[in-house]
Design a protein around this motif. Structure first.
Motif, mmCIF file in Angstrom:
data_model
loop_
_atom_site.group_PDB
_atom_site.id
_atom_site.type_symbol
_atom_site.label_atom_id
_atom_site.label_comp_id
_atom_site.label_asym_id
_atom_site.label_seq_id
_atom_site.Cartn_x
_atom_site.Cartn_y
_atom_site.Cartn_z
ATOM 1 N N GLY A 160 -39.427 -36.492 4.226
ATOM 2 C CA GLY A 160 -38.513 -36.419 3.098
ATOM 3 C C GLY A 160 -38.993 -37.226 1.910
ATOM 4 O O GLY A 160 -38.871 -36.796 0.754
ATOM 5 N N ASP A 188 -35.949 -32.389 8.149
ATOM 6 C CA ASP A 188 -34.772 -32.412 9.014
ATOM 7 C C ASP A 188 -33.549 -31.941 8.229
ATOM 8 O O ASP A 188 -33.488 -32.071 6.996
ATOM 9 N N VAL A 189 -32.548 -31.441 8.948
ATOM 10 C CA VAL A 189 -31.365 -30.861 8.299
ATOM 11 C C VAL A 189 -30.667 -31.871 7.403
ATOM 12 O O VAL A 189 -30.260 -31.554 6.280
ATOM 13 N N SER A 190 -30.514 -33.111 7.872
ATOM 14 C CA SER A 190 -29.824 -34.126 7.066
ATOM 15 C C SER A 190 -30.599 -34.440 5.793
ATOM 16 O O SER A 190 -30.014 -34.663 4.729
ATOM 17 N N ILE A 191 -31.926 -34.433 5.878
ATOM 18 C CA ILE A 191 -32.769 -34.683 4.712
ATOM 19 C C ILE A 191 -32.759 -33.483 3.776
ATOM 20 O O ILE A 191 -32.817 -33.630 2.551
ATOM 21 N N GLN A 192 -32.656 -32.275 4.355
ATOM 22 C CA GLN A 192 -32.585 -31.070 3.531
ATOM 23 C C GLN A 192 -31.439 -31.156 2.529
ATOM 24 O O GLN A 192 -31.603 -30.848 1.349
ATOM 25 N N ALA A 193 -30.267 -31.590 3.012
ATOM 26 C CA ALA A 193 -29.099 -31.676 2.143
ATOM 27 C C ALA A 193 -29.336 -32.659 1.002
ATOM 28 O O ALA A 193 -28.962 -32.396 -0.150
ATOM 29 N N GLN A 194 -29.973 -33.799 1.308
ATOM 30 C CA GLN A 194 -30.255 -34.799 0.284
ATOM 31 C C GLN A 194 -31.178 -34.231 -0.795
ATOM 32 O O GLN A 194 -30.953 -34.421 -1.996
ATOM 33 N N ASN A 197 -29.429 -31.523 -2.929
ATOM 34 C CA ASN A 197 -28.515 -32.171 -3.879
ATOM 35 C C ASN A 197 -29.275 -32.821 -5.030
ATOM 36 O O ASN A 197 -28.824 -32.808 -6.182
#
Length: 328
Positions: A160, A188-194, A197
């Motif tokens: 990320g 990773d999915v959580s990093i994708q959102a960051q 955004n």
């Protein structure tokens, strides 16, 4: 919000690659036409190998197109009919790319500060080292990193963080238009959102225009104003994101939407998954007529005889299928 002015106009773009040792060619992109308005995010989705990335790279002329016309902000960058080819160096400041693999796209021998500063050096943007250094730090902080990271090497970062370095490098020359080539698929999915955004925040702050390429329709729907669906080098449907998700017309688009996971288990149980039969044809020897006909449940002899045109079926909604009346 997107404006009314077209920043990018692509007409009948083709990108063919010769096959070594034979006369055959790979039809990677085969007649794509699209427009992107200033300030807009245009999403491009489709299966792996459908030509999404090649389309983005061809628009920037990182790979020279085989044929077609590319107009950026009223200036013709490439026209195969008139043989016009503009020098791309002045346009590199305006048009940038964020690559899919954040590790492969960063030089492992260079520090992050030098990676972000290299575009500034190429375009001779700063006269003093102090100004250059200050801008590098500002960009790193803009993408969620800090001044200490400037002296580190790419291998010292997570995936990320490396992608944030790639974004900072793309922003280094104050571009107007950025091709985002699957920028979150390796994260990773959580990093994708960051990261998604962050793209949205940067767009609001800097007035950026995006071509956002991805195979994850849910991410593209979240960030895009309009979405284009590609199959075997062709655009088969284009519409505003909400229109495409809830009123898709092309059978291929409907199969893609049916594969998107639904968080609500009750709705997920009631939803019908559309399973496509067969494999994607080879781009070396694509089928005659409609490229999707070999996997389409509505295909008949007419589909093999003619290539369907991308026609408007509702305001701002285009689809390429001769049997839209059959698709339910």
């Amino acid at each position: 919000m997107s404006g009314n002015k077209n920043l990018l106009e692509v007409t009948d773009l083709k990108q063919y690659f010769p096959v070594a040792g034979s006369r055959a060619v790979v039809h990677a992109v085969d007649g794509v036409s699209l427009t992107i308005k200033k300030g807009e995010t245009f999403g491009l989705v489709g299966e792996s190998g459908c030509g999404k990335t090649t389309t983005g790279r061809s628009i920037l002329r990182l790979t020279e197109p085989t044929a077609g016309k590319i107009v950026y902000d009223g200036e013709v960058l490439f026209d195969s009919e008139t043989k016009q080819k503009e020098d791309m160096l002045p346009y590199r400041r305006k048009m940038q790319i964020v690559f899919q693999d954040p590790y492969a796209s960063l030089d492992p021998r260079m520090t992050v500060g030098d990676i972000v500063g290299e575009p500034m050096d190429i375009h001779k943007l700063y006269d003093t080292k102090e100004d250059r250094r200050a801008r590098i730090i500002e960009l790193l902080e803009h993408v969620g990193l800090n001044s200490e990271h400037a002296n580190r090497f790419p291998h010292e970062f997570s995936g990320g963080q490396r992608q944030r370095v790639g974004i900072a490098r793309a922003l280094a020359v104050d571009p107007e238009f950025i091709v985002c080539d699957e920028p979150v698929s390796a994260l990773d999915v959580s990093i994708q959102a960051q990261v998604v955004n962050m793209f949205e925040d940067l767009q609001k702050e800097m007035g950026l225009t995006y071509l956002f390429i991805a195979h994850d329709l849910s991410i593209v729907n979240h960030i895009s104003d309009r979405i284009g669906v590609m199959y075997l080098g062709h655009l088969v449907e284009v519409a505003e994101s909400e229109e495409l998700i809830f009123h898709s017309a092309h059978p291929y688009t409907r199969s893609l939407i049916s594969a998107v996971p639904i968080a609500d288990p009750k709705i997920a149980r009631e939803s019908k998954r559309i399973i496509l039969e067969g494999d994607v044809p080879s781009p070396v020897n694509p089928p005659s007529g409609c490229p999707f006909r070999t996997r389409c449940p509505y295909a008949d002899e007419a589909c093999a005889a003619q290539m369907p045109e991308l026609k408007e079926i509702a305001p701002g909604h285009q689809a390429a299928c001769i049997h839209l009346d059959k698709v339910s």
